[in-house]
Design an enzyme around this catalytic site. Structure first.
Site, PDB file in Angstrom:
ATOM      1  CG  HIS A  68       6.158   7.116  -3.429  1.00 48.49           C
ATOM      2  ND1 HIS A  68       7.041   6.614  -2.504  1.00 48.49           N
ATOM      3  CD2 HIS A  68       6.190   6.254  -4.478  1.00 48.49           C
ATOM      4  CE1 HIS A  68       7.589   5.502  -2.976  1.00 48.49           C
ATOM      5  NE2 HIS A  68       7.097   5.259  -4.159  1.00 48.49           N
ATOM      6  CD  GLU A  71       3.005   4.226  -6.453  1.00 54.02           C
ATOM      7  OE1 GLU A  71       3.582   3.105  -6.434  1.00 54.02           O
ATOM      8  OE2 GLU A  71       3.573   5.267  -6.810  1.00 54.02           O
ATOM      9  CG  HIS A  72       4.361   2.049  -1.658  1.00 56.26           C
ATOM     10  ND1 HIS A  72       5.322   1.086  -1.449  1.00 56.26           N
ATOM     11  CD2 HIS A  72       4.900   2.914  -2.550  1.00 56.26           C
ATOM     12  CE1 HIS A  72       6.390   1.364  -2.167  1.00 56.26           C
ATOM     13  NE2 HIS A  72       6.170   2.482  -2.845  1.00 56.26           N
ATOM     14  CD  GLU A 148      10.090   3.090  -3.753  1.00 52.52           C
ATOM     15  OE1 GLU A 148       9.880   3.430  -4.936  1.00 52.52           O
ATOM     16  OE2 GLU A 148       9.181   2.927  -2.914  1.00 52.52           O
TER      17      GLU A 148
END
Length: 451
Positions: A68, A71-72, A148
């Site tokens: 993840h 992904e950012h 997040e």
């Protein structure tokens, strides 16, 4: 089409006309890159996705959350484009771009007008192959991801979902949260994420899917050119990576109960058991089962818990499948003082379905609901693009709407009852967030499950 279309990894070219007149084409390049397109008549836009079959379950202990995190970072710039350049590329044409990390795959996607598809392919290819993971941007994005995670931790529905996966899957990698934890994100270094990137973003890992207004030959040429510009040597022979092993995993339940004590106005409650793997031939059966049990406003859970008794606003069931296992869950948000009653009602409906089965009327209604929702979803090129990606990465076959409807029509009431009996007999896990005492769930699963 006449039945599902197999997608063998050693098949270089495929061309099939699917339901509604859409044209499915697939090319496997010598380097192992796989390209699938679905040309939809009348479309004036297209959605493109760049996929890898790498998700949170594939991470090493020292890199939890790195998929993840990566992904950012792929949006933060390449030698050719800054983060602002990437954003402007899509904003300037009214397009949309984003990414999703799941437990078994990652996808970077964009939706644009047909005339802007070459640009979208070029930008996504640059991001996918050539992100620099610059140190300053890395540390900045670490802070973004920690925020997040904090946002998710403030949402009781997110928290209870994570706790249910931990309870049902125990030590299995599917139990881990996709985003990692504040501790793992705070500890992971750039070098570890860089190694994760270089190890999993290769020609043999890449699947590109496009749905909507697309010419397949032009798409293949555009992808080949973009990857070549990025420095990939596509002349080097390479076979696509093998799909995940589809044999059912032996998983020991993590816990019977997981209670997170929080002073919330409402208790968030989930009951879950291990479900079916994505490749299980009974997937249409569990889809019907889920629809009848908690898939809509006419479902048993909705009618019994909300309409008849007024005990919850939100109540539903869900079924998710992965390569080697799955999960079946029942959710309700209710007053903490009624949580035990709601849990007993939900489990009681599940058991009643297993003991008595469903009616012909319920079966017909579920088929209609699922067939209609499937058809409506396919009005969106995003859904078609995602269907292509999952077909290639997870299922190894493509099923169009006609085949989906055929499989639903073949489901019988007996099959639904038999599967419900099998699922309800599996070890039950309860996860809850709210002002609750664990003891209120004592005896919840004492009643023998229907055989």
């Amino acid at each position: 089409m006449n039945g599902a279309v197999n997608l063998p990894l050693d098949l270089g070219e495929l061309r099939v006309t699917a339901s509604g007149g859409s044209l499915l084409r697939r090319s496997v390049l010598p380097s192992g890159v796989r390209i699938l397109s679905e040309q939809v008549p009348g479309s004036q836009s297209a959605t493109v996705g760049f996929w890898v079959a790498v998700g949170s379950r594939d991470e090493q202990p020292e890199t939890y959350g790195s998929t993840h995190f990566l992904e950012h970072l792929l949006f933060k710039g390449t030698p050719e484009r800054t983060a602002l350049d990437i954003a402007v590329s899509f904003d300037a044409v009214g397009g949309e771009h984003n990414a999703m990390t799941a437990k078994e795959y990652t996808c970077y996607y964009a939706k644009v007008r047909d005339i802007d598809l070459p640009m979208a392919v070029a930008v996504l290819a640059d991001m996918f192959t050539s992100s620099v993971l610059e140190s300053t941007e890395f540390e900045s994005e670490r802070g973004v991801i920690l925020e997040e995670l904090a946002m998710a931790d403030d949402d009781p529905s997110d928290v209870v979902s994570e706790r249910l996966f931990e309870a049902v899957f125990g030590a299995h990698p599917l139990a881990r949260p996709i985003g990692g934890s504040p501790a793992s994100i705070g500890a992971v270094g750039r070098d570890a994420v860089w190694e994760h990137y270089r190890a999993n973003y290769r020609p043999q890992d890449l699947v590109v899917t496009v749905a909507g207004a697309v010419d397949h030959d032009e798409l293949v040429a555009g992808i080949t050119a973009a990857l070549g510009t990025a420095g990939w040597d596509l002349s080097i022979a390479g076979a696509p990576v093998e799909r995940r092993h589809a044999a059912s995993a032996l998983i020991e339940r993590g816990s019977a109960r997981t209670i997170v004590d929080r002073p919330t106005e409402q208790a968030n409650l989930l009951l879950g058991v291990q479900g079916l793997a994505a490749s299980d031939e009974r997937r249409p059966v569990i889809t019907i089962l889920n629809s009848v049990l908690g898939g809509g406003m006419s479902s048993r859970l909705f009618q019994e818990v909300r309409e008849k008794r007024g005990l919850a606003y939100s109540v539903y069931s869900f079924a998710a499948g992965y390569s080697d296992t799955g999960i079946m869950g029942l959710y309700a948000g209710c007053s903490p003082k009624r949580a035990a009653d709601v849990a007993e009602l939900m489990l009681g409906e599940f058991r009643r379905l297993a003991a008595d089965g469903i009616t012909d009327e319920e079966l017909d209604r579920a088929r209609g609901q699922l067939g209609g929702s499937s058809a409506l979803a396919l009005e969106d090129s995003d859904a078609r693009m995602t269907r292509l990606g999952r077909s290639e990465l997870t299922f190894g076959e493509f099923s169009d709407l006609d085949e989906t409807l055929r499989r639903l029509a073949a489901v019988t009431t007996t099959q639904v009852q038999e599967l419900a009996a099998e699922l309800v007999a599996r070890p039950l896990s309860v996860a809850a967030v709210g002002s609750l005492d664990e003891s209120i769930f004592d005896g919840l699963d004492d009643e023998p499950a229907a055989a």
